[in-house]
Design a protein around this motif. Structure first.
Motif, PDB file in Angstrom:
ATOM      1  N   LEU A 111       6.550   2.205  -1.975  1.00 23.58           N
ATOM      2  CA  LEU A 111       5.150   1.831  -1.849  1.00 23.58           C
ATOM      3  C   LEU A 111       4.128   2.620  -2.551  1.00 23.58           C
ATOM      4  O   LEU A 111       3.233   1.879  -3.201  1.00 23.58           O
ATOM      5  CB  LEU A 111       4.658   1.568  -0.426  1.00 23.58           C
ATOM      6  CG  LEU A 111       5.444   0.692   0.402  1.00 23.58           C
ATOM      7  CD1 LEU A 111       5.105   0.793   1.971  1.00 23.58           C
ATOM      8  CD2 LEU A 111       5.581  -0.629  -0.001  1.00 23.58           C
ATOM      9  N   PHE A 118       4.554   1.348 -11.501  1.00 24.92           N
ATOM     10  CA  PHE A 118       5.010   0.421 -10.537  1.00 24.92           C
ATOM     11  C   PHE A 118       6.380   0.158 -10.059  1.00 24.92           C
ATOM     12  O   PHE A 118       7.108   0.228 -11.330  1.00 24.92           O
ATOM     13  CB  PHE A 118       4.142  -1.149 -11.244  1.00 24.92           C
ATOM     14  CG  PHE A 118       2.660  -1.283 -11.072  1.00 24.92           C
ATOM     15  CD1 PHE A 118       2.172  -1.656  -9.942  1.00 24.92           C
ATOM     16  CD2 PHE A 118       1.804  -0.806 -11.967  1.00 24.92           C
ATOM     17  CE1 PHE A 118       0.805  -1.813  -9.751  1.00 24.92           C
ATOM     18  CE2 PHE A 118       0.611  -0.743 -12.125  1.00 24.92           C
ATOM     19  CZ  PHE A 118       0.152  -1.353 -10.663  1.00 24.92           C
ATOM     20  N   ARG A 124      11.378  -4.148  -3.454  1.00 22.32           N
ATOM     21  CA  ARG A 124      10.503  -4.440  -2.218  1.00 22.32           C
ATOM     22  C   ARG A 124      10.321  -6.065  -1.916  1.00 22.32           C
ATOM     23  O   ARG A 124       9.816  -6.331  -0.734  1.00 22.32           O
ATOM     24  CB  ARG A 124       8.898  -3.723  -2.179  1.00 22.32           C
ATOM     25  CG  ARG A 124       8.157  -4.359  -3.548  1.00 22.32           C
ATOM     26  CD  ARG A 124       6.833  -3.677  -3.392  1.00 22.32           C
ATOM     27  NE  ARG A 124       5.912  -4.307  -4.427  1.00 22.32           N
ATOM     28  CZ  ARG A 124       5.731  -4.011  -5.697  1.00 22.32           C
ATOM     29  NH1 ARG A 124       6.580  -3.089  -6.242  1.00 22.32           N
ATOM     30  NH2 ARG A 124       4.949  -4.760  -6.351  1.00 22.32           N
ATOM     31  N   LYS A 289      -3.904  -3.114  -4.555  1.00 18.97           N
ATOM     32  CA  LYS A 289      -2.316  -3.413  -4.625  1.00 18.97           C
ATOM     33  C   LYS A 289      -1.332  -2.726  -3.725  1.00 18.97           C
ATOM     34  O   LYS A 289      -0.328  -3.292  -3.617  1.00 18.97           O
ATOM     35  CB  LYS A 289      -2.244  -2.606  -6.108  1.00 18.97           C
ATOM     36  CG  LYS A 289      -2.339  -3.709  -7.387  1.00 18.97           C
ATOM     37  CD  LYS A 289      -1.427  -4.781  -7.538  1.00 18.97           C
ATOM     38  CE  LYS A 289      -1.819  -5.629  -8.648  1.00 18.97           C
ATOM     39  NZ  LYS A 289      -0.761  -6.641  -8.877  1.00 18.97           N
ATOM     40  N   ARG A 293       1.740  -4.526  -2.001  1.00 23.21           N
ATOM     41  CA  ARG A 293       3.221  -3.797  -1.893  1.00 23.21           C
ATOM     42  C   ARG A 293       3.667  -3.679  -0.444  1.00 23.21           C
ATOM     43  O   ARG A 293       4.668  -4.082  -0.246  1.00 23.21           O
ATOM     44  CB  ARG A 293       2.936  -2.494  -2.378  1.00 23.21           C
ATOM     45  CG  ARG A 293       2.991  -2.476  -3.989  1.00 23.21           C
ATOM     46  CD  ARG A 293       3.161  -1.160  -4.329  1.00 23.21           C
ATOM     47  NE  ARG A 293       3.118  -0.837  -5.903  1.00 23.21           N
ATOM     48  CZ  ARG A 293       3.213   0.231  -6.513  1.00 23.21           C
ATOM     49  NH1 ARG A 293       3.462   1.277  -6.089  1.00 23.21           N
ATOM     50  NH2 ARG A 293       3.352   0.042  -7.837  1.00 23.21           N
ATOM     51  N   GLU A 296       4.470  -7.134   0.923  1.00 25.12           N
ATOM     52  CA  GLU A 296       5.823  -7.715   0.344  1.00 25.12           C
ATOM     53  C   GLU A 296       6.942  -6.871   1.045  1.00 25.12           C
ATOM     54  O   GLU A 296       8.096  -7.501   1.381  1.00 25.12           O
ATOM     55  CB  GLU A 296       5.498  -7.352  -1.062  1.00 25.12           C
ATOM     56  CG  GLU A 296       4.850  -8.394  -1.664  1.00 25.12           C
ATOM     57  CD  GLU A 296       4.689  -7.669  -3.464  1.00 25.12           C
ATOM     58  OE1 GLU A 296       5.181  -6.679  -3.656  1.00 25.12           O
ATOM     59  OE2 GLU A 296       4.087  -8.429  -4.124  1.00 25.12           O
TER      60      GLU A 296
END
Length: 348
Positions: A111, A118, A124, A289, A293, A296
């Motif tokens: 994460l 990224f 993930r 973001k 993450r 997800e």
């Protein structure tokens, strides 16, 4: 007195004993020659077992009743032969399948990325990776009973997440154990022979799984492998074949700490993370973001944990709607459950 003390019995018994000894000697040589034929190169083991050895199983029953030493010699010869055959074939399959692993998954964080790079999405976001539990027709969807054919996959330049390799390897192992259980019980009336046949092979599998679990950072793959292990344990329990129990328990005890360690890394990093420092944006202008993450990743974990396989689906090799969930995982051998003997504990 009875028959044994009658004059006729006294005269005949030595002759019967001599004939029995001679027959046992001939049966020993005959059965040993058939067992030795298993070692010939490019021999179809299943055909020899089903069409040759089982045809003469009553010879083995006679030998076990009248000459235990010769019967034990046949069992030992068979055990050594099949242990070597399964050992070479399963270890070769293990080595070939492991080369099909999809790259990536070794970054120690998911994460939060301390290098501000990224993450690869497939680590993930679950996508279609649940197919390893339920099937779906894609290459390597081992939940339907299919196993990977390494040279076909290599020629097609296909690579798979580790859980697909894991399922394929253990499908092959479980099917081999099941087939051998049915044969040894039918031919020798002694399923305990499975222990010396397969016990020398299992450390190689466990070592390979340990090597992967130690180096991987793919939390989803770890959890999927745990679910596959759980289902495999249920299948073998339903088949009443306990020879893999210790191995599966050790596998489970190895995978859970690896999963927890990777999960804890994510949890600790998430607590310490500064979204502005990670992404350099104003949180009020767009979705963070880091939150995306987390959503997800947690959603993928929940899908795996809560996933319930369909009640029935056809195995890869064909089948009917009546095939059970367990039958789907392991290449359709549940049809043989009807002739699986009553449960008797295997003794090492």
């Amino acid at each position: 007195g009875g028959w044994g003390s009658s004059p006729l019995a006294v005269d005949i018994n030595p002759v019967l004993t001599m004939l029995t000894t001679k027959v046992c000697s001939q049966l020993r040589e005959f059965l040993l020659s058939k067992v030795e034929s298993l070692k010939r190169p490019k021999t179809n083991i299943a055909i020899i077992q089903q069409n040759v050895l089982l045809k003469y199983k009553r010879f083995m029953y006679f030998l076990q009743r009248h000459h235990q030493v010769a019967a034990t010699e046949v069992k030992t010869t068979y055990t050594l032969a099949m242990g070597g055959i399964y050992g070479s074939k399963l270890k070769a399959y293990l080595s070939a399948v492991l080369k099909l692993e999809m790259g990536g998954g070794m970054n120690p964080h998911f994460l939060v990325d301390h290098d501000k790079q990224f993450m690869g999405m497939h680590h993930r976001v679950l996508g279609n990776r649940l197919e390893v539990l339920s099937g779906g027709g894609s290459p390597g969807a081992c939940a339907t009973g299919g196993v990977l054919v390494p040279h076909v996959e290599a020629q097609a330049h296909r690579r798979h997440p580790f859980e697909v390799l894991f399922a394929s390897l253990h499908t092959m192992l479980a099917d081999a154990v099941t087939a051998e259980y049915l044969f040894t019980y039918d031919f020798f009336l002694d399923e305990r022979l499975l222990v010396p046949i397969f016990d020398p092979i299992l450390p190689s599998f466990l070592e390979a799984m340990q090597s992967w679990a130690t180096r991987t950072a793919d939390v989803l793959a770890l959890l999927l492998c745990l679910r596959v292990t759980q289902r495999l344990y249920s299948v073998m329990l339903r088949r009443r074949i306990p020879v893999l129990n210790n191995y599966l328990e050790r596998l489970n005890l190895m995978l859970w700490p690896a999963f927890k360690a990777r999960f804890d890394i994510n949890a600790e990093d998430l607590k310490k993370a500064n979204p502005r420092e990670q992404f350099g944006v104003k949180l009020s202008t767009r979705t963070c973001k880091l939150c995306e993450r987390y959503a997800e990743f947690s959603g993928s974990l929940l899908q795996i944990l809560l996933f319930t396989p369909p009640e029935s689906f056809p195995p890869a090799g064909g089948g009917t709607e009546g095939d059970t969930e367990e039958g789907g995982l392991l290449s359709g051998t549940d049809d043989d459950l009807q002739r699986t003997p009553p449960p008797r504990p295997l003794q090492p």
